[in-house]
Design a protein around this motif. Structure first.
Motif, PDB file in Angstrom:
ATOM      1  N   SER A  57      46.776  37.619  43.452  1.00  0.00           N
ATOM      2  CA  SER A  57      46.284  38.508  44.497  1.00  0.00           C
ATOM      3  C   SER A  57      45.958  39.859  43.885  1.00  0.00           C
ATOM      4  O   SER A  57      46.477  40.227  42.835  1.00  0.00           O
ATOM      5  N   TYR A  58      45.090  40.572  44.551  1.00  0.00           N
ATOM      6  CA  TYR A  58      44.597  41.825  43.994  1.00  0.00           C
ATOM      7  C   TYR A  58      45.340  42.994  44.589  1.00  0.00           C
ATOM      8  O   TYR A  58      45.641  43.016  45.778  1.00  0.00           O
ATOM      9  N   TYR A  94      42.859  32.886  46.773  1.00  0.00           N
ATOM     10  CA  TYR A  94      42.945  34.216  47.367  1.00  0.00           C
ATOM     11  C   TYR A  94      44.264  34.289  48.113  1.00  0.00           C
ATOM     12  O   TYR A  94      44.612  33.348  48.845  1.00  0.00           O
ATOM     13  N   ASP A 151      40.898  29.748  39.779  1.00  0.00           N
ATOM     14  CA  ASP A 151      41.249  31.143  39.936  1.00  0.00           C
ATOM     15  C   ASP A 151      40.345  31.822  40.965  1.00  0.00           C
ATOM     16  O   ASP A 151      40.795  32.596  41.810  1.00  0.00           O
ATOM     17  N   PRO A 198      36.010  39.530  41.732  1.00  0.00           N
ATOM     18  CA  PRO A 198      37.112  39.623  42.692  1.00  0.00           C
ATOM     19  C   PRO A 198      36.662  39.121  44.063  1.00  0.00           C
ATOM     20  O   PRO A 198      35.568  39.455  44.518  1.00  0.00           O
ATOM     21  N   LYS A 254      43.446  45.554  39.950  1.00  0.00           N
ATOM     22  CA  LYS A 254      44.521  44.950  39.173  1.00  0.00           C
ATOM     23  C   LYS A 254      44.912  43.631  39.826  1.00  0.00           C
ATOM     24  O   LYS A 254      45.081  43.565  41.037  1.00  0.00           O
ATOM     25  N   LYS A 255      45.013  42.596  38.991  1.00  0.00           N
ATOM     26  CA  LYS A 255      45.345  41.304  39.577  1.00  0.00           C
ATOM     27  C   LYS A 255      46.685  40.823  39.060  1.00  0.00           C
ATOM     28  O   LYS A 255      46.929  40.836  37.871  1.00  0.00           O
ATOM     29  N   ASP A 256      47.579  40.483  39.980  1.00  0.00           N
ATOM     30  CA  ASP A 256      48.763  39.781  39.523  1.00  0.00           C
ATOM     31  C   ASP A 256      49.144  38.692  40.516  1.00  0.00           C
ATOM     32  O   ASP A 256      49.029  38.866  41.725  1.00  0.00           O
TER      33      ASP A 256
END
Lengths: 431, 421
Positions: free
Chosen positions: B220-221, B142, B138, B377, B215-217
């Motif tokens: 990607s941020y 990126y 994870d 992040p 927020k990560k989904d």
């Protein structure tokens, strides 16, 4: 004039010589019948074009466009190639202009019928006149590449959009003109921080340096008083702060000034039931910084003044005594002028040095403490520590370069003033 | 006349500048790299160049592993020592000049900015992808792509002094109890210390209540969605603020002071990272214990996990083999060897669960905590977060209103992100 009339060549045309030289360096010289010189010029030009032509063409193209294909063109390298090309080109143009002027001058001489020196005389003339230049040239060229090139590089960066999001080789840079400077004084995020930091930089420079000079002067006068004993010991003790590296001193001070665990609050001020927030409150951090800088800086000034004081002749004071001068008058009209004429340039450089005194600000509290509502720089950041922050923490290379240019200009003003003072010292030093 | 002459020359120069035209080359579809890639695909190079962190134990461990690789494949591996934090800026200059390495070694939170600068290429881990713990994969992901082979994971946890507390505090309430009973600031005694004004260490207390950075989904941020002033974050901020308000933690605490007090036996519990183990062990010996972070609402809070990984230089000419080498270094056997020599926790799943790691009492707690952790992040915008949020924590420590301070911090972060583009 009439003596030359025999050799006068009416047909020889200086304008033609000039135009020929402009077309190709050396042609004008050939027309002037200065064959060797002409051939040297032709060889120089041709070899210049053959060997460096491509490079300069590429360099100029590069610095103009900053590249066209990302990952293939690297804008930073292109800037450097471009700057090198411009420097080389400047040399070439200087020689070229010399060539044209020379062709024209010689043509006039021929037209007037002056005698042409033969080769041996010409060489001797060049050697005699050009001797100093021949020896200075290599150093000058070195200087251009070692000193001027990096400065030019910083200056050019300030006019690009080079930051983290726009870094080569993945992206190409662009010229943005004065945008960065414009941003610095208009966009809120930059403006507020910039002016705040700038104001404190000025206060810091003036107060810290003036205090260290005042303390140095006071102690030098005191120690120089004939009634003082153990002079050597006292002097040694006073020089000590200078002997310990500032790097170490500042870090130790940072520990000593710790609000809760440092010895200043805990062991000294607690006797008076005081506890000062040295590292947490911007005002007290500033006070602490100025005190530390005074402590670190006065020994140099002290040593300087002590030296000058030794050199003031006793006769002056004796004469003053005869005239009934008071202690203050003696100080004001004899000691002060002597000291300051002799040391003014160094004192000005003390100001310039403190203006860019990165070490103490960074090592003491990293420019902290933070101030609410102020973004990007802490309460005690000066311009140079802010530039560091911009470069290494948030990769705003273009803005850092812009601030650096402003810094450079200010330090240049100091230096300029210093040279002025130096001259005044030369003229008026022998009061 | 001289003036006119120099003017003329200047004119010629300007014309020269305008006439200067670029190098002739093909643009568009057939970039030089593409052709290069095709021709050199499987050719075996004589040697690979690897930049390794300039630290004696790490160099030694890698030297052994590289020797094994040479034995296996016949490819020489040249290890160039260079401080990890200097590698990126050196690569930016050396890479284009052809002096760069094939592999370099970086903490994962710099991946975003490395990718922006175009210095690294995505890595095809293939089947090996499943060998690493999920947090590590994870971390090096990126923009939906994998950018490195993780070697080391790192996070922080709880250290305690067995003389002062019987067992590690399991919940936040227990920890507060210890802080309440054992803190006597006038005698320099503290129940619980940590660098609470450093966001790196304070993040779990934000995250446990629902705070987040970006927020990560889908790997990607969304950097426009900042969760540092939502209700959960404010609750976390209040909790941290209460430690200072109650006098459990002094505002002036810094790592030196914290380590000094803990090693002197004046502090019962500290929260910090495994890099302190050697110092603490020297001072406290068997009295030293470690544990995961104390539970909040019955759950172990998410600590920030740092992952150090091998990255593939985009200037490398032997990408296939370089990828092979990075997989080799991070396989179970070799990352275990690295752990034994250099003492850093492996990112390889099987290695992390190996007896050699879990039987080390002090390390085991951190290996456990990693499972609950969350990678820092790696978005380049993270650079704009640290300073405002750390400042906000400093204000909270001084007793300023938490809500306002966090709102200001988020606004500053957004301003900075906007100003930096």
């Amino acid at each position: 004039m009439s003596t030359y009339s025999e050799g006068k060549k009416k047909g020889h045309n200086p304008t033609l010589a000039m135009i020929l030289s402009i077309l190709l360096a050396g042609l004008g010289q050939l027309y002037n019948r200065r064959f060797i010189k002409g051939i040297i010029f032709i060889i120089l030009e041709v070899s210049f074009i053959l060997t460096l032509g491509n490079f300069i063409n590429y360099g100029l193209w590069g610095i103009r466009t900053l590249g066209t294909i990302p990952m293939v063109d690297h804008s930073i390298f292109l800037i450097i190639y471009g700057l090198v090309s411009i420097i080389i080109l400047a040399f070439a143009i200087t020689i070229y202009i010399y060539n044209v002027i020379d062709a024209r001058k010689q043509a006039f001489k021929i037209q007037r019928g002056e005698k042409i020196p033969n080769i041996r005389e010409a060489i001797r003339n060049t050697w005699d006149k050009g001797f100093p230049y021949i020896f200075v040239t290599p150093g000058l060229i070195m200087l251009l590449f070692i000193v001027v090139l990096p400065i030019l590089f910083t200056v050019t960066l300030a006019f690009t959009n080079y930051n983290l999001y726009n870094s080569p080789p993945r992206k190409l840079l662009n010229w943005v003109g004065f945008d960065n400077f414009h941003k610095l004084v208009t966009i809120d995020v930059w403006k507020d921080t910039f002016f705040h930091v700038f104001a404190w930089t000025i206060v810091w420079t003036v107060v810290a340096t003036t205090l260290q000079i005042a303390l140095g002067l006071f102690l030098a006068l005191l120690v120089n008083d004939p009634r003082i004993k153990f002079k050597r010991l006292i002097r040694t003790v006073l020089i000590l702060p200078w002997a310990v590296p500032a790097f170490v001193t500042i870090l130790i001070f940072a520990a000593m000034f710790n609000d809760k665990f440092g010895s200043i609050n805990r062991d000294i001020l607690s006797m008076f039931h005081l506890s000062i927030p040295w590292l947490q409150d911007p005002f007290w951090t500033k006070v602490a910084l100025i005190m530390i800088q005074t402590w670190l800086g006065f020994p140099f000034v002290f040593a300087l003044f002590t030296g000058v004081l030794q050199s003031i002749s006793k006769d002056w004071y004796e004469a003053a005594d005869v005239d009934g001068g008071s202690r203050w008058q003696k100080f004001k009209f004899i000691t002060m002028p002597h000291i300051f004429y002799a040391t003014a340039p160094l004192l000005i450089m003390q100001y310039a040095g403190n203006f860019n005194n990165f070490n103490i600000i960074y090592l003491f509290n990293q420019g902290g403490p933070a101030v609410r509502g102020q973004n990007g720089a802490g309460g005690t950041d000066i311009l140079i520590s802010w530039v560091y922050n911009l470069t290494f923490n948030i990769n705003q290379y273009n803005m850092a370069a812009a601030v650096s240019i402003i810094l450079g200009i200010i330090v240049c003003l100091f230096a300029f003033f210093q040279f002025r003072r130096t001259r005044s010292f030369k003229e008026e030093g022998n009061i | 006349m001289k003036k006119a002459l120099s003017l003329l020359m200047a004119l010629i120069l300007v014309m020269g500048v305008l006439a200067a035209c670029g190098p002739k080359r093909e643009t568009g579809e057939s970039k030089p790299e593409d052709t290069k890639k095709k021709t050199e695909e499987a050719a075996k190079p004589d040697k690979l160049v690897v930049w390794v962190n300039n630290e004696d134990k790490q160099k030694q461990a890698l030297q052994d592993i590289f020797a094994k690789y040479t034995e296996k494949t016949g490819i020489k591996v040249e290890a160039v020592p260079m401080d990890m934090l200097d590698q990126v800026k050196t690569l930016a200059l050396d890479g284009p000049a052809g002096k760069g390495p094939d592999l370099f070694f970086q903490p994962h939170d710099r991946i975003g900015s490395i990718v922006l600068q175009g210095l690294a290429d995505p890595v095809d881990l293939g089947d090996a992808k499943g060998d690493y713990i999920d947090t590590a994969v994870d971390a090096v992901t990126y923009d939906g792509k994998v950018w490195g082979a993780p070697l080391v994971v790192e996070t922080y946890g709880t250290f305690y002094n067995k003389d002062l507390v019987d067992k590690a505090p399991e919940t936040m309430d227990e920890l507060m109890e210890i802080a309440k009973n054992q803190t006597d600031a006038s005698k320099d005694k503290y129940g619980f210390l940590m660098e609470a004004a450093n966001f790196y260490f304070s993040y779990p207390f934000f995250a446990a209540n629902g705070g987040y950075v970006f927020k990560k989904d889908n790997g990607s941020y969304d950097v426009n969605d900042i969760g540092l002033n939502n209700d959960g974050a404010k609750k976390g901020g209040e909790l941290i603020g209460s430690w200072f308000k109650n006098g459990y933690i002094p505002v002036e605490v810094n790592p030196d002071i914290m380590n000094g007090l803990f090693t002197k036996g004046n502090t019962a519990v500290v929260i910090t990272g495994p890099w302190n183990i050697p110092t603490y062990k020297d001072a406290l010996g068997d009295k030293l214990g470690t544990a995961t972070l104390p539970k909040i609402d019955g759950k172990i809070p998410q600590s920030f996990v740092g992952v150090k990984s091998w990255m593939l230089s985009s200037y490398s000419k032997n990408k296939e083999w370089a990828t092979d080498l990075m997989k080799f270094v991070t396989n179970q056997e070799n990352s275990l060897h690295y752990f034994e020599v250099a003492g850093e926790m492996p990112a390889n799943k099987a290695a992390l669960e190996d007896d050699k790691v879990t039987s080390d009492q002090l390390i085991a707690a951190f290996a456990e905590q990693v499972k609950y952790g969350e990678p820092m992040p790696s978005a380049p915008e993270m650079q704009q977060v640290w300073e405002p949020i750390n400042n906000a924590l400093a204000f909270i420590a001084k007793g300023q209103p938490v809500g306002d301070v966090l709102d200001e911090a988020v606004k500053a972060i957004k301003d900075n992100i906007a100003a930096s583009k």
